[in-house]
Each structure stands twice: as structure tokens, then as C-alpha cells.
Design a protein around this motif. Structure first.
Motif, short mmCIF file in Angstrom:
data_model
loop_
_atom_site.label_atom_id
_atom_site.label_comp_id
_atom_site.label_asym_id
_atom_site.label_seq_id
_atom_site.Cartn_x
_atom_site.Cartn_y
_atom_site.Cartn_z
N GLN A 74 14.72 -17.53 31.86
CA GLN A 74 13.59 -17.67 30.95
C GLN A 74 12.35 -18.19 31.69
OE1 GLN A 74 15.56 -20.24 28.04
NE2 GLN A 74 15.42 -18.61 26.50
N VAL A 75 12.56 -19.11 32.61
CA VAL A 75 11.44 -19.62 33.41
C VAL A 75 10.81 -18.49 34.22
CG1 VAL A 75 10.80 -21.13 35.32
CG2 VAL A 75 12.30 -21.98 33.52
N PHE A 76 11.67 -17.66 34.81
CA PHE A 76 11.16 -16.53 35.61
C PHE A 76 10.37 -15.56 34.74
CE2 PHE A 76 11.65 -12.18 37.21
CZ PHE A 76 11.07 -12.32 38.47
N VAL A 77 10.92 -15.17 33.59
CA VAL A 77 10.30 -14.15 32.75
C VAL A 77 9.04 -14.68 32.07
CG1 VAL A 77 10.62 -12.71 30.69
CG2 VAL A 77 12.45 -12.90 32.39
N ARG A 78 9.07 -15.93 31.58
CA ARG A 78 7.97 -16.44 30.76
C ARG A 78 6.93 -17.24 31.54
NH1 ARG A 78 11.01 -18.73 25.29
NH2 ARG A 78 12.16 -16.81 24.77
N VAL A 79 7.34 -17.80 32.67
CA VAL A 79 6.42 -18.68 33.40
C VAL A 79 6.04 -18.12 34.77
CG1 VAL A 79 6.09 -20.99 34.35
CG2 VAL A 79 7.38 -20.69 32.23
N THR A 80 7.06 -17.88 35.59
CA THR A 80 6.78 -17.49 36.99
C THR A 80 6.23 -16.08 37.12
OG1 THR A 80 8.62 -18.92 37.67
CG2 THR A 80 7.75 -17.39 39.30
N PHE A 81 6.91 -15.11 36.50
CA PHE A 81 6.52 -13.71 36.70
C PHE A 81 5.11 -13.41 36.21
CE2 PHE A 81 6.23 -9.27 35.47
CZ PHE A 81 6.54 -8.65 36.68
N PRO A 82 4.70 -13.84 34.99
CA PRO A 82 3.33 -13.53 34.55
C PRO A 82 2.27 -14.07 35.50
CG PRO A 82 4.67 -14.26 32.70
CD PRO A 82 5.47 -14.52 33.92
N GLN A 83 2.48 -15.29 36.01
CA GLN A 83 1.49 -15.85 36.93
C GLN A 83 1.55 -15.16 38.29
OE1 GLN A 83 0.78 -20.25 36.65
NE2 GLN A 83 2.75 -20.20 35.58
N MET A 84 2.77 -14.85 38.73
CA MET A 84 2.92 -14.14 39.99
C MET A 84 2.25 -12.78 39.94
SD MET A 84 4.59 -11.41 41.55
CE MET A 84 5.90 -11.01 40.42
N PHE A 85 2.41 -12.08 38.82
CA PHE A 85 1.85 -10.74 38.69
C PHE A 85 0.33 -10.77 38.76
CE2 PHE A 85 0.50 -6.94 36.36
CZ PHE A 85 1.23 -5.97 37.04
N ARG A 86 -0.27 -11.80 38.18
CA ARG A 86 -1.73 -11.93 38.25
C ARG A 86 -2.19 -12.12 39.68
NH1 ARG A 86 -4.51 -16.56 37.83
NH2 ARG A 86 -2.74 -17.61 36.86
N HIS A 87 -1.46 -12.90 40.46
CA HIS A 87 -1.81 -13.10 41.86
C HIS A 87 -1.54 -11.84 42.70
CE1 HIS A 87 -2.75 -17.33 41.52
NE2 HIS A 87 -1.57 -17.60 40.97
N ALA A 88 -0.52 -11.07 42.29
CA ALA A 88 -0.13 -9.89 43.07
C ALA A 88 -0.98 -8.67 42.75
CB ALA A 88 1.34 -9.56 42.80
#
Length: 230
Positions: free
Chosen positions: A138-152
């Protein structure tokens, strides 16, 4: 007649090119995410495997990989099939070979783009999610991935623009893509400048629309983010 009646053929080739590019991007993103997570893994074997993948793929020319996978892969598949008792010759579809090759190539580049994006996400965000009671997934899907995608996104955009142009190499393995259709039309009419210019304009249209889409996506993902002042 405009383009001597070859416009429908060029448009059909353009549709195949776009299909190859989108399928390759999907594969590249999956490989890029897996590679980035492997490089950030605590397991040495995973980091080593990801390092070998990115080093080898980025160090070999795209055309060589395309020919190696299409022709070499065909030999390997038939050799394995023969050893298992299958005597009929197996042909590898050029579309499949093209998607796999381009996806593998750009998966290596996206591995580095995604790895940098993951590192750009503050570790406190993940710790806060875990403290809130979320599972690691859940942390990956809701927290990490959305922010990572914006940086990527900038790296993803640049790689997509290069990828869509790199699809031209599938013409060497017999796929009737935009480049192949343009070459056939140029040979039939003996007007290479006209038809290769038309091919170039279609690729330019693809990249222009892509830049507009990525710019809109970047603005959408930036909503609510504090903008730095010069």
C-alpha cells in the motif's frame, strides 16, 4: 494524385509503428520498474543482475540486438523445439521480435530513470506510511509510486521520444511498418525525397503530439506542488 495513392499504405504503416512503440513502452516500463527495484534491493544478486542487464543492453547497438533476437532467437527456439520432438519449423513473428527488442533496450534506460526517481522520494514518506499502518504494498502504490512517477516523467518523456523513432529499425526484419511502406513507395515511384519526407513528417507528428501530452501530464501531476521561485 497525392503521394501517388500511397497515403493509405503509409497510414497503415504508421498505425503499426505506433502500435509497436506503445507495446514496447509498456514492456520497457515493466522492465524498468523491475530493474530499478533490483538495483535498490538489499540482495547483491539482484543488484548484480540489474547491473549486467543495463550495462550489456545499453552497450550493444540497437540494430545488432534486433538482428540477434530475431534471427538468433529463431535458431534457438527451433533448436529447443527440435530437442523436444517438435519437427515443424517455428517462425518468430517480426512484430513480437520488434516489441521484445525495443522493450528490452529501453527497459535498461528506464531502469536508471526510475532508480533516480525512487531515490528522489524522501524516505520519510515511506516511514510515515508504515507508521500509519499501511502495508509495504500500500505504501508503494499510494505513496512511493505516485511521487516517483512525477520525478521520472522527464526521463520517461525523453525515452519515449527516442523509442518511437527507434521503431524504424523493425523494418530490417520484414515488419511492414511506416519505414518499410515509405521505402516501398519510394522504390515504386522513384521519388525517395517525397516519400522519405512524408515518413519524416509522420514521425514529427508523433513526437509533437507526444510532447504536448507529456506537457499536459506534467502540469496535471504538478498540481498542489510548491513551485520554486527564481
Amino acid at each position: 494524385m497525392f503521394l501517388h495513392g500511397f497515403l493509405p499504405s503509409l497510414l497503415e504503416g504508421a498505425a503499426i509503428t505506433l502500435s509497436v512503440a506503445l507495446a514496447s513502452l509498456a514492456l520497457a516500463m515493466v522492465l524498468g520498474l523491475a530493474g530499478a527495484m533490483a538495483k535498490l534491493s538489499r540482495w547483491r544478486w539482484a543488484r548484480g543482475l540489474a547491473y549486467v542487464y543495463t550495462t550489456v543492453i545499453r552497450g550493444v547497438p540497437d540494430l545488432v540486438l534486433m538482428l540477434l533476437i530475431f534471427f538468433g532467437g529463431q535458431v534457438a527456439v527451433n533448436h529447443i523445439a527440435l530437442s523436444l520432438g517438435h519437427e515443424d519449423y517455428i517462425d518468430i513473428d517480426p512484430y513480437v521480435a520488434g516489441v521484445i527488442t525495443i522493450g528490452f533496450i529501453f527497459g535498461a534506460y528506464l531502469t536508471e530513470a526510475f532508480r533516480g526517481a525512487f531515490l528522489a522520494v524522501p524516505p520519510g514518506q515511506r516511514e510515515a506510511g508504515l507508521a500509519y499502518g499501511m502495508s509495504p504494498w500500500q505504501v508503494f502504490v499510494r505513496v512511493t509510486f505516485p511521487q516517483m512517477f512525477r520525478h521520472a516523467l522527464p526521463g520517461l518523456s525523453n525515452n519515449w521520444l527516442v523509442l518511437i523513432k527507434s521503431t524504424a529499425i523493425v523494418s530490417v526484419i520484414g515488419l511492414h511498418d511506416l519505414m518499410t511502406r515509405g521505402s516501398q513507395a519510394a522504390g515504386s515511384t522513384r521519388e525517395p525525397f517525397v516519400f522519405y519526407s512524408a515518413v519524416a513528417l509522420i514521425y514529427l507528428a508523433f513526437t509533437t503530439v507526444s510532447e504536448l501530452v507529456f506537457d499536459r501530464l506534467r502540469k496535471r501531476l504538478s498540481v498542489g506542488q510548491r513551485q520554486g521561485k527564481l
